[in-house]
Design a protein around this motif. Structure first.
Motif, short mmCIF file in Angstrom:
data_model
loop_
_atom_site.label_atom_id
_atom_site.label_comp_id
_atom_site.label_asym_id
_atom_site.label_seq_id
_atom_site.Cartn_x
_atom_site.Cartn_y
_atom_site.Cartn_z
N ALA A 11 0.83 -1.21 0.00
CA ALA A 11 0.00 0.00 0.00
C ALA A 11 0.86 1.26 0.00
CB ALA A 11 -0.94 -0.02 1.20
N ALA A 12 1.91 1.29 0.83
CA ALA A 12 2.76 2.48 0.90
C ALA A 12 3.49 2.72 -0.42
CB ALA A 12 3.76 2.33 2.05
N ASP A 13 3.95 1.65 -1.03
CA ASP A 13 4.62 1.73 -2.33
C ASP A 13 3.68 2.36 -3.36
OD1 ASP A 13 6.20 1.13 -4.66
OD2 ASP A 13 5.24 -0.83 -4.82
N LYS A 14 2.45 1.87 -3.41
CA LYS A 14 1.51 2.38 -4.42
C LYS A 14 1.04 3.79 -4.09
CE LYS A 14 1.88 -1.50 -6.57
NZ LYS A 14 2.98 -2.08 -5.79
N VAL A 15 0.88 4.11 -2.80
CA VAL A 15 0.50 5.48 -2.41
C VAL A 15 1.57 6.45 -2.90
CG1 VAL A 15 0.37 7.04 -0.41
CG2 VAL A 15 -1.00 4.94 -0.45
N TRP A 32 -4.29 0.18 -12.82
CA TRP A 32 -3.43 -0.59 -11.93
C TRP A 32 -3.59 -0.14 -10.48
CZ3 TRP A 32 -1.26 -4.83 -10.77
CH2 TRP A 32 -0.18 -4.91 -9.88
N TYR A 33 -3.54 1.15 -10.21
CA TYR A 33 -3.66 1.62 -8.83
C TYR A 33 -5.04 1.33 -8.26
CZ TYR A 33 0.90 3.49 -9.55
OH TYR A 33 2.24 3.57 -9.82
N ARG A 34 -6.06 1.43 -9.06
CA ARG A 34 -7.41 1.08 -8.60
C ARG A 34 -7.49 -0.41 -8.29
NH1 ARG A 34 -10.34 3.16 -5.79
NH2 ARG A 34 -10.52 5.05 -7.05
N ARG A 35 -6.91 -1.25 -9.14
CA ARG A 35 -6.96 -2.70 -8.93
C ARG A 35 -6.23 -3.10 -7.66
NH1 ARG A 35 -5.07 -6.22 -13.69
NH2 ARG A 35 -6.20 -7.81 -12.52
N VAL A 36 -5.08 -2.47 -7.39
CA VAL A 36 -4.35 -2.80 -6.17
C VAL A 36 -5.17 -2.41 -4.95
CG1 VAL A 36 -2.28 -2.38 -4.80
CG2 VAL A 36 -2.08 -2.64 -7.28
N ALA A 37 -5.75 -1.21 -4.96
CA ALA A 37 -6.58 -0.78 -3.82
C ALA A 37 -7.73 -1.75 -3.60
CB ALA A 37 -7.10 0.64 -4.06
N VAL A 81 -5.29 2.29 3.00
CA VAL A 81 -6.02 1.90 1.79
C VAL A 81 -6.96 3.03 1.36
CG1 VAL A 81 -7.43 0.14 0.67
CG2 VAL A 81 -5.80 -0.53 2.44
N ASP A 82 -7.50 3.77 2.33
CA ASP A 82 -8.30 4.95 1.99
C ASP A 82 -7.43 5.98 1.27
OD1 ASP A 82 -10.52 3.84 3.28
OD2 ASP A 82 -10.05 4.81 5.19
N GLU A 83 -6.19 6.11 1.72
CA GLU A 83 -5.26 7.06 1.07
C GLU A 83 -4.97 6.61 -0.37
OE1 GLU A 83 -0.96 9.25 1.88
OE2 GLU A 83 -1.70 7.82 3.35
N LEU A 84 -4.79 5.31 -0.56
CA LEU A 84 -4.56 4.79 -1.90
C LEU A 84 -5.80 4.97 -2.77
CD1 LEU A 84 -2.85 3.39 -4.01
CD2 LEU A 84 -3.46 1.18 -2.97
N ASP A 85 -6.98 4.72 -2.20
CA ASP A 85 -8.23 4.96 -2.92
C ASP A 85 -8.32 6.41 -3.39
OD1 ASP A 85 -9.80 2.66 -3.20
OD2 ASP A 85 -10.49 2.75 -1.13
N ALA A 86 -7.98 7.34 -2.51
CA ALA A 86 -8.05 8.77 -2.84
C ALA A 86 -7.09 9.11 -3.97
CB ALA A 86 -7.76 9.61 -1.61
N ALA A 87 -5.88 8.54 -3.92
CA ALA A 87 -4.91 8.79 -4.98
C ALA A 87 -5.38 8.21 -6.30
CB ALA A 87 -3.55 8.20 -4.59
N ALA A 88 -5.94 6.99 -6.26
CA ALA A 88 -6.48 6.36 -7.48
C ALA A 88 -7.61 7.20 -8.05
CB ALA A 88 -6.92 4.94 -7.18
#
Length: 198
Positions: free
Chosen positions: A130-134, A167-172, A185-192
């Protein structure tokens, strides 16, 4: 945390040595800026030292195999210097070149394999993922906001804008599917979502 421990500093030195001369895709930034940011994200969420160390080292096995350094040698060094639990976490978030049967994976197959293996990953690995993708997603957003030519940013990626955003949406989504619902994961969702709207 008031500062990084000797072990974390050792991980930075190890990553700096192995990522030496590497730069972030499409930029002149030293590659080490990425694992450093991953470490800061993990620290911000109060992750354990082992998780932070794995975050710093997460791309070493994938990106640092050279003529004088095989994958096996890198794995052995990480396990010896930082412990086998850190090595296991790193390997869980490393894109594999071949599957369990030794068959070479295509670029798309590597992504499918990565997503599938998240169901077997320990919690440390899910945090690192998650941190990598964020950091990656937010780096793309920052670069897009700084340029009048977004095609130069999207041109860094072989799958283009749509494939990168997907890709970022799929990972989230996959992190949630495997039961990982930490606030990151909320942070990743927001970035996606922000990438989808750019």
């Amino acid at each position: 945390m008031t500062g990084y421990s000797d072990r974390i500093n050792h991980a930075f030195a190890f990553a700096a040595k192995h990522h030496d001369q590497q730069v972030r895709k499409g930029t002149r930034l030293p590659y080490l800026t990425h694992p450093a940011n991953v470490a800061m994200i993990l620290t911000r969420y109060g992750c354990s030292e082992d998780t932070v160390v794995a975050g710093i080292l997460h791309d070493v096995v994938e990106d640092c195999v050279r003529d004088s350094m095989t994958r096996e040698m890198l794995e052995e060094r990480i396990g010896h210097k930082f412990g086998h639990s850190v090595l296991a976490t790193v390997l869980m978030v490393t894109h594999r070149k071949v599957d369990d049967d030794g068959i070479e994976l295509s670029s798309e197959d590597k992504k499918e394999d990565y997503l599938a293996r998240l169901s077997l990953a320990n919690e440390d690995a899910l945090w690192v993922c998650a941190a990598d993708k964020v950091h990656n997603a937010n780096s793309i957003l920052s670069d897009l906001r700084r340029t009048a030519f977004p095609e130069t940013v999207w041109g860094r990626f072989s799958v283009g804008r749509d494939g990168t955003v997907r890709w970022y949406r799929r990972v989230a989504n996959r992190l949630r599917e495997v039961g990982f619902n930490a606030p990151i994961v909320d942070e990743l969702d927001a970035a996606a979502s922000a990438l989808e709207q750019v």
